[in-house]
Design a protein around this motif. Structure first.
Motif, mmCIF file in Angstrom:
data_model
loop_
_atom_site.group_PDB
_atom_site.id
_atom_site.type_symbol
_atom_site.label_atom_id
_atom_site.label_comp_id
_atom_site.label_asym_id
_atom_site.label_seq_id
_atom_site.Cartn_x
_atom_site.Cartn_y
_atom_site.Cartn_z
ATOM 1 N N TYR A 43 49.783 48.345 40.000
ATOM 2 C CA TYR A 43 48.099 47.507 39.887
ATOM 3 C C TYR A 43 47.574 48.272 41.046
ATOM 4 O O TYR A 43 46.363 48.398 40.919
ATOM 5 C CB TYR A 43 48.624 46.265 40.235
ATOM 6 C CG TYR A 43 49.212 45.309 39.312
ATOM 7 C CD1 TYR A 43 49.393 45.683 38.023
ATOM 8 C CD2 TYR A 43 50.253 44.165 39.842
ATOM 9 C CE1 TYR A 43 50.392 44.880 37.149
ATOM 10 C CE2 TYR A 43 50.836 43.358 39.012
ATOM 11 C CZ TYR A 43 50.831 43.939 37.759
ATOM 12 O OH TYR A 43 51.636 43.220 36.832
ATOM 13 N N MET A 47 43.864 50.004 40.480
ATOM 14 C CA MET A 47 42.512 49.581 41.032
ATOM 15 C C MET A 47 41.982 51.088 41.503
ATOM 16 O O MET A 47 40.796 51.046 41.663
ATOM 17 C CB MET A 47 42.890 48.947 42.283
ATOM 18 C CG MET A 47 43.295 47.481 42.024
ATOM 19 S SD MET A 47 41.947 46.468 41.203
ATOM 20 C CE MET A 47 41.201 46.085 42.718
ATOM 21 N N GLU A 48 42.737 51.857 42.156
ATOM 22 C CA GLU A 48 42.310 53.241 42.799
ATOM 23 C C GLU A 48 41.315 53.811 41.519
ATOM 24 O O GLU A 48 40.444 54.562 41.720
ATOM 25 C CB GLU A 48 43.589 54.120 43.079
ATOM 26 C CG GLU A 48 44.024 53.581 44.543
ATOM 27 C CD GLU A 48 45.445 54.166 44.945
ATOM 28 O OE1 GLU A 48 45.953 53.747 46.034
ATOM 29 O OE2 GLU A 48 45.794 55.274 44.118
ATOM 30 N N ALA A 51 38.446 52.481 40.678
ATOM 31 C CA ALA A 51 37.361 52.723 41.714
ATOM 32 C C ALA A 51 36.722 54.200 41.576
ATOM 33 O O ALA A 51 35.482 54.195 41.840
ATOM 34 C CB ALA A 51 37.908 52.611 43.001
ATOM 35 N N TYR A 54 34.171 53.583 38.796
ATOM 36 C CA TYR A 54 32.921 52.972 39.176
ATOM 37 C C TYR A 54 32.376 53.530 40.170
ATOM 38 O O TYR A 54 30.987 53.767 40.045
ATOM 39 C CB TYR A 54 33.483 51.666 39.828
ATOM 40 C CG TYR A 54 32.097 50.773 40.218
ATOM 41 C CD1 TYR A 54 31.359 50.208 39.149
ATOM 42 C CD2 TYR A 54 31.795 50.807 41.562
ATOM 43 C CE1 TYR A 54 30.024 49.460 39.467
ATOM 44 C CE2 TYR A 54 30.590 50.001 41.753
ATOM 45 C CZ TYR A 54 29.892 49.434 40.764
ATOM 46 O OH TYR A 54 28.802 48.626 41.028
ATOM 47 N N ARG A 55 32.813 54.498 40.849
ATOM 48 C CA ARG A 55 32.029 55.524 41.800
ATOM 49 C C ARG A 55 31.210 56.501 40.932
ATOM 50 O O ARG A 55 30.051 56.930 41.565
ATOM 51 C CB ARG A 55 33.169 55.999 42.868
ATOM 52 C CG ARG A 55 32.294 56.781 43.860
ATOM 53 C CD ARG A 55 33.455 57.578 44.743
ATOM 54 N NE ARG A 55 34.305 56.519 45.288
ATOM 55 C CZ ARG A 55 35.661 56.858 45.726
ATOM 56 N NH1 ARG A 55 35.944 58.156 45.681
ATOM 57 N NH2 ARG A 55 36.512 55.976 45.886
ATOM 58 N N MET A 76 43.342 40.667 40.705
ATOM 59 C CA MET A 76 42.775 41.759 41.647
ATOM 60 C C MET A 76 41.312 42.011 41.325
ATOM 61 O O MET A 76 40.433 42.061 42.082
ATOM 62 C CB MET A 76 43.597 42.846 41.812
ATOM 63 C CG MET A 76 45.009 42.539 42.168
ATOM 64 S SD MET A 76 46.331 43.548 42.171
ATOM 65 C CE MET A 76 45.578 45.024 43.159
ATOM 66 N N LEU A 77 41.034 42.333 40.226
ATOM 67 C CA LEU A 77 39.699 42.866 39.534
ATOM 68 C C LEU A 77 38.746 41.702 39.943
ATOM 69 O O LEU A 77 37.621 41.990 40.295
ATOM 70 C CB LEU A 77 39.741 43.265 38.338
ATOM 71 C CG LEU A 77 40.534 44.544 37.757
ATOM 72 C CD1 LEU A 77 40.812 44.672 36.322
ATOM 73 C CD2 LEU A 77 39.525 45.849 38.131
ATOM 74 N N HIS A 79 38.652 39.326 42.048
ATOM 75 C CA HIS A 79 38.364 39.219 43.461
ATOM 76 C C HIS A 79 37.847 40.553 44.155
ATOM 77 O O HIS A 79 37.320 40.375 45.424
ATOM 78 C CB HIS A 79 39.568 38.863 44.262
ATOM 79 C CG HIS A 79 39.865 37.419 43.783
ATOM 80 N ND1 HIS A 79 40.900 36.919 42.834
ATOM 81 C CD2 HIS A 79 39.678 36.178 44.570
ATOM 82 C CE1 HIS A 79 41.057 35.836 43.077
ATOM 83 N NE2 HIS A 79 40.361 35.231 43.825
ATOM 84 N N SER A 80 37.484 41.352 43.013
ATOM 85 C CA SER A 80 36.646 42.603 43.662
ATOM 86 C C SER A 80 35.242 42.438 43.802
ATOM 87 O O SER A 80 34.842 41.558 43.473
ATOM 88 C CB SER A 80 37.257 43.954 42.993
ATOM 89 O OG SER A 80 36.426 43.855 41.606
ATOM 90 N N ASP A 81 34.734 43.397 44.446
ATOM 91 C CA ASP A 81 33.105 43.406 44.573
ATOM 92 C C ASP A 81 32.428 44.150 43.140
ATOM 93 O O ASP A 81 31.416 44.252 43.053
ATOM 94 C CB ASP A 81 32.355 44.194 45.452
ATOM 95 C CG ASP A 81 32.879 43.511 46.894
ATOM 96 O OD1 ASP A 81 32.930 42.206 46.968
ATOM 97 O OD2 ASP A 81 33.252 43.974 47.936
ATOM 98 N N TRP A 82 33.405 44.652 42.212
ATOM 99 C CA TRP A 82 32.673 45.221 41.056
ATOM 100 C C TRP A 82 32.092 44.309 40.016
ATOM 101 O O TRP A 82 32.683 43.073 39.917
ATOM 102 C CB TRP A 82 33.815 46.062 40.573
ATOM 103 C CG TRP A 82 34.204 47.288 41.238
ATOM 104 C CD1 TRP A 82 33.885 48.078 42.061
ATOM 105 C CD2 TRP A 82 35.854 47.519 41.335
ATOM 106 N NE1 TRP A 82 34.743 48.773 42.690
ATOM 107 C CE2 TRP A 82 36.051 48.534 42.282
ATOM 108 C CE3 TRP A 82 37.012 47.044 40.748
ATOM 109 C CZ2 TRP A 82 37.299 49.213 42.690
ATOM 110 C CZ3 TRP A 82 38.102 47.641 41.014
ATOM 111 C CH2 TRP A 82 38.326 48.672 41.856
#
Length: 228
Positions: A43, A47-48, A51, A54-55, A76-77, A79-82
């Motif tokens: 997981y 996430m990496e 990221a 998205y970057r 996890m997604l 709760h992310s800022d994305w």
């Protein structure tokens, strides 16, 4: 005709075994040793990779997580800022129920949604997602090439498929996945990295790359892009 019947019976058997195993496992899944040593590191790798996407693109996106289990990665997604909308799909209804319960308790603005379904017959329209992820369930799929092709169809332009499964192309991985896991789970197939590369290339993915991680439970992430 006999070969076709044999293949159909084999496919049904693999799916029936997976359904029984994961429905039974749903309530203790998050407390298992495999969760600590294999699933959680996978997981984090996902996430990496999300990221990185998205970057590069800097926009809201829809993500499908196939073989979502109890929804840990979806959580996890969420709760992310994305700016992400997450759909989780799993063949085992008990896993989806557990994931939905977990999502219901989360204090996030947009909660993930979950559905029970078959990876070979994904119930979504073409070009519905920007990212598709799949971790540690691919070895249960009877027709792996067909799944990769269907995922390519689901992705939008500049979409990305991130696949993680056990890396069996080393001594430790061969023992862990081709002997131990195969004996425990029965009838599964951890494809070699060269085979997975062919699946991606034949489906139309571009810029295919891979990442290998872990010592005693090695994993391989294969990442491919849909350019058009």
């Amino acid at each position: 005709m006999v070969n076709g019947i044999d293949k159909e019976l084999t496919n049904t058997g693999m799916k029936d075994r997976a359904l029984q195993q994961f429905d039974k496992w749903a309530h203790s899944y998050d407390r298992s040793l495999l969760h600590h040593f294999l699933f959680r590191p996978s997981y984090l790798t996902l996430m990496e990779e999300v990221a990185l996407w998205y970057r590069e693109h800097q926009r809201s996106f829809n993500l499908l997580d196939i073989g979502c289990g109890t929804g840990e990665f979806a959580s996890m997604l969420a709760h992310s800022d994305w700016p992400v909308s997450v759909v989780g799909l799993d063949y085992a209804p008990a896993m989806c129920s557990k994931a939905a319960q977990k999502a219901g308790r989360a204090s996030v603005s947009e909660k993930p949604s979950f559905a029970a379904g078959d990876s070979e017959f994904l119930p979504f329209a073409s070009r519905s997602f920007d990212i598709v992820t799949c971790s540690n369930s691919f070895h249960h799929y009877p027709d792996q090439a067909a799944v990769v092709s269907r995922i390519f169809d689901l992705l939008r332009r500049q979409g990305r498929f991130i696949l993680i499964d056990g890396f069996r192309d080393c001594v430790v991985g061969w023992v862990t996945f081709d002997i131990v896991i195969h004996k425990v789970e029965g009838g599964v197939c951890h494809a070699s990295w060269t085979t997975i590369d062919k699946y991606f290339q034949n489906a139309g993915f571009a810029k295919v790359r891979r990442r290998k991680k872990g010592l005693w439970t090695p994993i391989c992430a294969t990442i491919g892009n849909k350019e058009n």
